[in-house]
Design a protein around this motif. Structure first.
Motif, mmCIF file in Angstrom:
data_model
loop_
_atom_site.group_PDB
_atom_site.id
_atom_site.type_symbol
_atom_site.label_atom_id
_atom_site.label_comp_id
_atom_site.label_asym_id
_atom_site.label_seq_id
_atom_site.Cartn_x
_atom_site.Cartn_y
_atom_site.Cartn_z
ATOM 1 N N UNK A 194 0.798 -1.221 0.000
ATOM 2 C CA UNK A 194 0.000 0.000 0.000
ATOM 3 C C UNK A 194 0.827 1.266 0.000
ATOM 4 N N UNK B 51 2.534 2.756 -2.423
ATOM 5 C CA UNK B 51 2.274 3.646 -3.557
ATOM 6 C C UNK B 51 0.965 4.393 -3.339
ATOM 7 N N UNK B 52 -0.026 3.662 -2.841
ATOM 8 C CA UNK B 52 -1.326 4.300 -2.662
ATOM 9 C C UNK B 52 -1.257 5.422 -1.628
ATOM 10 N N UNK B 53 -0.620 5.123 -0.503
ATOM 11 C CA UNK B 53 -0.529 6.134 0.555
ATOM 12 C C UNK B 53 0.196 7.376 0.066
ATOM 13 N N UNK C 51 -1.760 9.245 -2.734
ATOM 14 C CA UNK C 51 -2.887 9.998 -2.178
ATOM 15 C C UNK C 51 -2.387 11.273 -1.512
ATOM 16 N N UNK D 200 -6.474 0.923 6.391
ATOM 17 C CA UNK D 200 -6.820 0.945 4.976
ATOM 18 C C UNK D 200 -6.252 -0.279 4.293
ATOM 19 N N UNK E 194 -4.906 -2.511 1.133
ATOM 20 C CA UNK E 194 -4.081 -2.148 -0.007
ATOM 21 C C UNK E 194 -4.957 -1.921 -1.227
ATOM 22 N N UNK E 195 -4.690 -0.827 -1.912
ATOM 23 C CA UNK E 195 -5.375 -0.513 -3.158
ATOM 24 C C UNK E 195 -6.880 -0.452 -3.008
#
Lengths: 399, 257
Positions: free
Chosen positions: A206, A208-210, A213, B1, B3-4
């Protein structure tokens, strides 16, 4: 009598003179013939040397007396107030034709608009410092809604970095660091810091997502909205043009009206949906109608506003109008995309009848940087925006 | 949260007092910082002003979810229980507080939710529905509850019988319940006074219990509260015994039944 200089109000009598008598005199006799004139630049009175801000800077930051100096500021404010009043009267007149439920919604929406207009226009008119403070609050609140909608708010470290970035952006604008270098540096530096603080958490899943964002949130709501603060560093555009107030008002009101045009034209003649998966209610007709109407409006107002500066040329003005209209609509679609992706209808519940603050300010997120650099380009050697004002107000010699 | 996966705040549509009173509330950076300040201050003041002594800290579970239950004598109690936990757990720590006191006005609700991270229990109408929500929250996500099963502060210093709400939250689950006994808080901050007095406070933490073997029904609930009440009374007796031993006086009362 020659032009009067500002002094720090040290008595009630002087305050009244500055706040009431002189502006009234100016409006009665006209700006040119008044005893009181604006723009006595470089007036370095002995009382304001040393550590204190010089008069030019102090006036720009806190000079509420100059709120309505420029006629275009007066016109924009008057039009907005009259528009709201007409809308209010229309709502009352049409009340009998509406269902009670829809009347309540429309009325709540109108009341929220009144509040919004107040909290936007008052700081912009009151002075550059208040404008920057208001922009900072707007950035923080918009980022709050964004982070709560996307789930980024659970990443406290990244959020803390972005809040820090927003505070630094405000500081950079307020300080007016040489050529705004600090301001521009904050884009890449904050992005890098978001990446850096995410590493020691040792949670590669996660990542990349964090980080993405966080960077998107800062880019849209910290950096991009922060450019409005930078506009407030304009003292007199190109030395003889308007102050920052009418420019910022034109920017915000132009974007707001662009939304309104798109909705009205879309309702009247719209048929083909623009991007049905992103925003089902937007139509091609609305988009094109808004583009034409906003460009026309901005060109007409801009011609009066930028008279005497290099921007006052049909090419530049039409370009400015198209820029505001296109980026306004794209900003709105950006937020629609975010909302669709997350799967929420409204991004918050802050404003009754509107949803979140971001549901209202969505169109503004892409416009300020583009317009800032566009105008700086158009100004040529007189640019960039704010070049007429002293640099490094807080960190330097005091303006 | 995950992942993705973008997961909005569960309380996205709520504003103001509605949000603060919600069981699905999720807090952000501001509340996190406020709680850091609050708990740091609480720890320091309990240590300095009340000479807080903690016995049996090793019994505390390492990770949420778990429930701390104790006797209830004053508003200091939840602060003492919270201070025994590491500061990093502050956002997962939810004192269950009386809705009619701590969530009465919007301002009070904002304080209770933001700073204390309290969840409201409406004593007049504490329905099975609300307790089921609390139970679900405990199971679904890492949380620590502070709960006073007596249902209110004691007015005379003696412990009241435990109510069965704690059973309704934990019977049939593997969530550890930690019985604790607080002493000195009644003297330090009696219900009728407005500011705490300088009085020593100590807490004795007992061995955690789980109630997996019990049914999530009335008999199981009663069993949970009975067991915990016995545990807390036993801890109280230990504390009393230690105190009398240290002052070299013979015990004046019989040991706990």
């Amino acid at each position: 009598m020659g032009p009067r200089n500002y002094r720090l109000a040290n008595s009630w009598r002087e305050w009244r003179l500055r706040a009431v008598v002189l502006p009234a005199d100016r409006y009665i006799h006209g700006a040119a013939t008044s005893r009181y004139q604006w723009g006595d630049d470089d007036d370095q009175s002995p009382a304001s040397g040393g550590k204190h801000l010089n008069l030019t800077t102090r006036e720009r930051l806190f000079g509420y007396e100059r709120a309505l100096d420029h006629p275009v500021s007066v016109e924009i404010v008057a039009c907005v107030i009259v528009g709201l009043a007409i809308a209010g009267v229309l709502i009352l007149v049409l009340r009998s034709r509406m269902r009670e439920q829809s009347y309540r919604v429309v009325f709540a929406r109108w009341r929220s608009w009144c509040w919004l207009v107040g909290v936007i226009i008052v700081p912009v008119l009151a002075g550059a410092a208040w404008t920057m403070l208001a922009v900072m609050l707007l950035s923080l609140l918009c980022f709050r809604e964004y982070s709560r909608a996307t789930g980024l708010f659970r990443e406290k470290t990244i959020c803390a970095v972005i809040v820090l970035g927003i505070l630094m952006v405000t500081f950079a604008a307020l300080d007016h660091w040489q050529d705004d270098r600090l301001f521009f540096a904050l884009g890449p530096l904050t992005a890098a810091l978001i990446v850096i603080v995410s590493i020691p958490q040792d949670r590669p899943r996660g990542f990349i997502q964090r980080v993405a964002l966080g960077v998107l949130g800062f880019a849209l709501f910290g950096f991009s909205l922060g450019y409005i603060s930078n506009f407030a560093n304009i003292g007199r555009l190109a030395g003889s043009g308007p102050d920052y107030r009418p420019i910022v008002l034109l920017l915000i009101v132009g974007v707001g009206l662009n939304d309104l045009f798109a909705e009205l034209v879309g309702k009247l003649v719209g048929r083909r949906p623009l991007l049905p998966s992103t925003s089902p209610r937007k139509t091609w007709a609305g988009a094109i109608g808004a583009l034409l109407l906003t460009t026309l409006l901005v060109t007409l107002v801009g011609h009066r506003l930028f008279a005497g500066t290099p921007i006052d040329h049909p090419g530049w003005l039409i370009g400015l109008g198209m820029l505001i209209s296109l980026l306004g609509q794209l900003g709105s679609l950006t937020l629609s995309s975010i909302k669709r992706d997350v799967g929420v209808k409204d991004i918050g519940a802050t404003l009754p009848g509107h949803g979140g603050l971001l549901d209202r300010f969505d169109s503004l997120v892409l416009v300020p940087p583009a317009v800032y650099h566009y105008l700086s380009l158009a100004l040529g050697e007189n640019g960039p925006l704010g070049a007429d004002q002293p640099y490094r107000i807080l960190t330097g010699s005091g303006g | 949260m995950e992942d993705w996966r973008l997961e909005p705040a569960r309380d996205l549509e709520l504003v103001g007092a509605d949000r603060h009173r919600s069981y699905y509330r999720e807090s952000g950076l501001v509340a996190n910082i406020a709680r850091f300040g609050w708990w740091t201050m609480m720890r320091a003041s309990l240590k300095v002003l009340h000479r807080l002594k903690v016995h049996g800290r090793e019994h505390l579970p390492q990770y949420p979810s778990f429930v701390l239950v104790a006797n209830h004598a004053s508003h200091l109690d939840a602060m003492v229980l919270g201070s025994t936990l590491p500061l990093r757990l502050r956002d997962q720590l939810f004192p269950l507080a009386a809705g009619d006191v701590f969530f009465h006005t919007p301002a009070l609700a904002a304080f209770s939710a933001t700073v204390l991270n309290a969840l409201p229990v409406w004593r007049k109408k504490v329905g099975a529905h609300a307790i089921r929500k609390l139970r679900e929250r405990l199971i679904d996500e890492p949380s620590i509850y502070i709960l006073f099963p007596e249902g209110g502060r004691t007015r005379d210093g003696s412990m009241k019988p435990f109510k069965s709400g704690i059973g309704m939250m934990t019977a049939g689950t593997s969530i550890p319940v930690v019985p604790c006994h607080l002493s000195g808080t009644f003297e330090a901050f009696p219900p009728e006074s407005f500011i705490p007095r300088l009085h020593r406070v100590s807490i004795r933490i007992g061995k955690p219990r789980t109630f997996e073997h019990l049914e999530n029904r009335r008999p199981g609930w009663d069993e949970v509260s009975r067991t915990l009440e016995t545990d807390v009374r036993a801890l109280a007796a230990t504390t009393a015994g230690r105190n009398t031993n240290t002052t070299n006086k013979p015990p004046t009362t019989d040991p706990a039944p």
